[in-house]
Design a protein around this motif. Sequence first.
Motif, mmCIF file in Angstrom:
data_model
loop_
_atom_site.group_PDB
_atom_site.id
_atom_site.type_symbol
_atom_site.label_atom_id
_atom_site.label_comp_id
_atom_site.label_asym_id
_atom_site.label_seq_id
_atom_site.Cartn_x
_atom_site.Cartn_y
_atom_site.Cartn_z
ATOM 1 N N TYR A 119 -14.290 -0.418 -3.511
ATOM 2 C CA TYR A 119 -14.013 -1.683 -2.816
ATOM 3 C C TYR A 119 -15.287 -2.489 -2.542
ATOM 4 C CZ TYR A 119 -11.617 -4.925 0.210
ATOM 5 O OH TYR A 119 -11.088 -6.067 0.747
ATOM 6 N N SER A 131 -8.747 1.487 4.796
ATOM 7 C CA SER A 131 -8.298 2.505 3.834
ATOM 8 C C SER A 131 -9.453 3.405 3.427
ATOM 9 C CB SER A 131 -7.661 1.840 2.616
ATOM 10 O OG SER A 131 -8.648 1.336 1.749
ATOM 11 N N ILE A 132 -10.642 2.823 3.290
ATOM 12 C CA ILE A 132 -11.811 3.643 2.917
ATOM 13 C C ILE A 132 -12.165 4.599 4.060
ATOM 14 C CG2 ILE A 132 -14.287 3.535 2.434
ATOM 15 C CD1 ILE A 132 -13.602 0.838 0.959
ATOM 16 N N GLU A 189 -10.134 5.768 6.338
ATOM 17 C CA GLU A 189 -9.115 6.832 6.406
ATOM 18 C C GLU A 189 -9.403 7.910 5.371
ATOM 19 O OE1 GLU A 189 -5.198 4.393 8.047
ATOM 20 O OE2 GLU A 189 -5.487 4.678 5.903
ATOM 21 N N ALA A 236 -8.029 -9.026 4.534
ATOM 22 C CA ALA A 236 -7.992 -8.177 3.338
ATOM 23 C C ALA A 236 -9.179 -7.227 3.317
ATOM 24 C CB ALA A 236 -7.982 -9.043 2.085
ATOM 25 N N ASN A 237 -10.356 -7.763 3.680
ATOM 26 C CA ASN A 237 -11.557 -6.927 3.726
ATOM 27 C C ASN A 237 -11.419 -5.798 4.725
ATOM 28 O OD1 ASN A 237 -13.570 -7.530 1.933
ATOM 29 N ND2 ASN A 237 -14.132 -9.390 3.014
ATOM 30 N N PRO A 295 -4.496 -25.917 0.631
ATOM 31 C CA PRO A 295 -4.251 -25.640 2.044
ATOM 32 C C PRO A 295 -3.062 -26.452 2.560
ATOM 33 C CG PRO A 295 -6.567 -26.106 1.641
ATOM 34 C CD PRO A 295 -5.835 -26.441 0.399
ATOM 35 N N PHE A 296 -2.181 -25.793 3.258
ATOM 36 C CA PHE A 296 -0.981 -26.396 3.839
ATOM 37 C C PHE A 296 -0.085 -27.029 2.765
ATOM 38 C CE2 PHE A 296 -3.730 -26.051 7.482
ATOM 39 C CZ PHE A 296 -2.866 -25.511 8.425
ATOM 40 N N MET A 334 -8.400 -20.771 7.317
ATOM 41 C CA MET A 334 -7.336 -19.773 7.134
ATOM 42 C C MET A 334 -7.640 -18.856 5.955
ATOM 43 S SD MET A 334 -3.681 -21.534 7.785
ATOM 44 C CE MET A 334 -2.818 -20.206 7.018
ATOM 45 N N GLN A 335 -8.127 -19.454 4.886
ATOM 46 C CA GLN A 335 -8.469 -18.640 3.707
ATOM 47 C C GLN A 335 -9.532 -17.610 4.056
ATOM 48 O OE1 GLN A 335 -9.583 -20.962 0.325
ATOM 49 N NE2 GLN A 335 -7.479 -21.501 -0.193
ATOM 50 N N GLU A 362 -9.033 -26.671 8.230
ATOM 51 C CA GLU A 362 -8.217 -25.574 8.752
ATOM 52 C C GLU A 362 -7.790 -24.634 7.623
ATOM 53 O OE1 GLU A 362 -7.068 -24.570 11.850
ATOM 54 O OE2 GLU A 362 -8.640 -25.912 12.558
ATOM 55 N N GLY A 363 -7.454 -25.251 6.474
ATOM 56 C CA GLY A 363 -7.033 -24.457 5.315
ATOM 57 C C GLY A 363 -8.126 -23.506 4.879
ATOM 58 N N ARG A 398 0.855 -1.188 0.000
ATOM 59 C CA ARG A 398 0.000 0.000 0.000
ATOM 60 C C ARG A 398 0.889 1.235 0.000
ATOM 61 N NH1 ARG A 398 -3.902 2.183 4.482
ATOM 62 N NH2 ARG A 398 -5.018 3.653 3.204
ATOM 63 N N VAL A 429 -6.504 4.247 -1.536
ATOM 64 C CA VAL A 429 -7.720 3.524 -1.154
ATOM 65 C C VAL A 429 -7.755 2.220 -1.951
ATOM 66 C CG1 VAL A 429 -10.232 3.637 -1.084
ATOM 67 C CG2 VAL A 429 -8.895 5.704 -0.773
ATOM 68 N N ASP A 430 -8.101 1.122 -1.266
ATOM 69 C CA ASP A 430 -8.187 -0.177 -1.957
ATOM 70 C C ASP A 430 -9.341 -0.172 -2.949
ATOM 71 O OD1 ASP A 430 -6.216 -0.739 -0.221
ATOM 72 O OD2 ASP A 430 -7.063 -2.599 0.544
ATOM 73 N N ASN A 463 -8.654 -4.522 5.924
ATOM 74 C CA ASN A 463 -7.660 -3.548 5.470
ATOM 75 C C ASN A 463 -8.275 -2.607 4.432
ATOM 76 O OD1 ASN A 463 -5.465 -4.217 7.030
ATOM 77 N ND2 ASN A 463 -4.790 -5.825 5.637
ATOM 78 N N GLY A 464 -9.078 -3.184 3.530
ATOM 79 C CA GLY A 464 -9.748 -2.357 2.528
ATOM 80 C C GLY A 464 -10.671 -1.347 3.181
#
Lengths: 586, 159
Positions: free
Chosen positions: A135, B83-84, B86, B76-77, A209-210, B68-69, B64-65, A58, A74-75, B79-80
């Motif tokens: 977004y 940013s909006i 801010e 990610a959401n 995964p993994f 994690m995803q 678990e995978g 970013r 901004v994303d 963080n997006g």
Amino acid sequence: MPVDRTPGTRRIWLPAILLGIFALVAIARLVQIQVVEHGHYSTVADKELIDKTTVYARRGAIVDRNGNVLAISVDTWDIYVNASVWQDASKAGPASEALGKLLSMDPAAIRTSVTSATQKDPDIVQVLVKRDVPYAIGTAIIHEDLDGVVPVADHERDHPEGDLAASLLGLTGIDNSGLAGIEYQYNAILQGTPGKSIFERDTVGDPIPFGQSVAVPPKPGQDLVLTIDRNIQQMAEQRLHDAIVEHRAKGGQLIVADPNTGQILALASEPGLKYSTLDFNDPATTRLLQNSAVSNLYEPGSEFKLVTASAAIDAGAVTPNTTYYDPGYVDIGGTIIHNWEDEALGEQTMLGVLQNSLNSGAVFMAQQLGEEKFYNYVKAFGFGQPTGIDLPGEAVGHYRTPSDPGFSPVDFATQSFGQSITVTPLQMIQAVSAIVNGGKLIAPHIVKATIDANGVEHSVEPKVAGNPISPETSATMRMMMHYDLESPGYRSEGDPKYYLAGGKSSTANVPVSNGGYNDLTQIASFVEFAPLNDPKVLVLVTLDENQDLETGSIAAGPVAAKFIDDVLRYMNVAPDRADYPPYDQG
Amino acid sequence: MAAIRGPIPGARTRARVAAHAPAAARGRVAHPFGSINWWVLGGIIIVGLSALLPVIQSSMVTSEGFSMQRSQEQVANLNGQISILESEIGQMTSIGRIEQRAQEIGLQPPLADPTFIHVNVPGPAPAKIPASYLPAPATTQEHPQSWWQSLFDWLPLPH
């Protein structure tokens, strides 16, 4: 007991031989694949199994000196369509309908754009439908899971203050790299370091995964804290624009600096970059990417007399009260140099030279100083060299010295009052800062600090590039500049109402290609500092080619004076007086 | 329905075997799993469980995978959204927005020059938070005197 062995017949041996041959071929092929060509097939398998993606960092934000956001990332999402998937009309139809609804676009137009892109380039895999989609909409598209629609994460540069300081901030390209201004100059710091993700993927491309994976997280860009104050910047842009309109000027600059630290508090230039009207199809836009305050060269005219006077006083060649006789002109080896409007004032002091802006007096000071010392001072004040401002495209200006071919004593004489020398507005700010701040030549700068990913602020300290004059000479020059604004029986149009200040005007004709000057094109400017005893701001107002041909004192002086009054009040500096003093009291 | 005539086939044979069996065995109740080899059964169970273990492990890893995803998507959401937010804060505190709000509530730029008032009286003392709301001052503990220093103090030695 003996075993009877039936001798083999053709029916047995033939299939056995064929099977044996087949087995040998199969074994040979296995050896070829698994042993001989192991490396090749291993690489091919890795390509199939291992996927790599670049994770963009970013971009850091740019804030003003008080933390107000000027530029922030901004994303967003860039929406692509997989052209091969949309070749199937049963998939393209519903997907384009849903996509069009989410993007507020015509579904048929989306399909047409994908089809035409495929026709232009049959090898194209993904076609960009829309860039920088908000977004929330991009997330909704992901949840819809539309056939062939591929959202790709991106960033968009947002400017909450609109066009404010656009020429200074510059802009970024579609790859989020800086193209101009601060964005370009500090691209390496703002951009950060992209990360990398290497992972095993399944048949549809999703990470297993993994599975085997290597992830290098992106390092976000650092934030920049500018020396700019957004309120002063807005005031500067508005006042400059008003002055340009009033005096029908081609453009101009208004620079506000702290003379003690070299920090630029505001830098307005017009014409300049505006995000709201940016059009890269217009060739003029390319010119706007340059900041005229940094890259424009001009002959400073009478403001340069401050440099000549400082040098002459600092070297002890003259004092403010040294007198000479002004006949209205000076003869340099047969070349006659006149005063402004040919005025002849008789006996004059050096203070009178500044007050009346006498060219003959500037030549007198330079002659008293001598060529060698004069050029040493000019160099010490930073002329002919970059100031080191942290903005791209800085011009250095030039002037002829005795060692240059073609130099004549006329060059020396005209340079003393600011002709035959080119400077940038920022070089003038740097030199006059040194004249009023006690004699320190400080590199002007725009960035006050950087803030790293951990929130730690790293301040940028001012760089003192030299001491061209002594503090005593500086104090004398401050008083001379003050008397240039107001003295018994005299008040300049550039005199602030509430603060004691010092300043100098200039009206410089623009040189033309044949070596002369055009009287109908001029640059009107005014440089001014305040308060008198403890300078906190230095303001330079320059109006390029004002069509009304008003002088620097009349066109730029009132702009500078009003600006000083307003900006010092904004900075909570106590006024020196409640109103202008009467003329007879001084 | 045809009636069974004669003895049930095999009944005589079983009676004969029972007559020749030892007395202890003759008294035992016949068990349906009497002939199972428990060692073999244990082995089969261990082999079966061992075979199931990778399946269970793989299933857990997969779940678990995915979890994690989902978490990464959430990160990610968020963080997006940060940013909006801010950017929105920047928009809401921008000069243009402040000017607009000022006009909405009837504020206007000053038309007249400012009036400066000089007051030759010192300003009020800066407000202070009552001590009860402040954290207790850290008590400075003096270094305790060591036994040999005390001994030196006690002894009538010249200082």
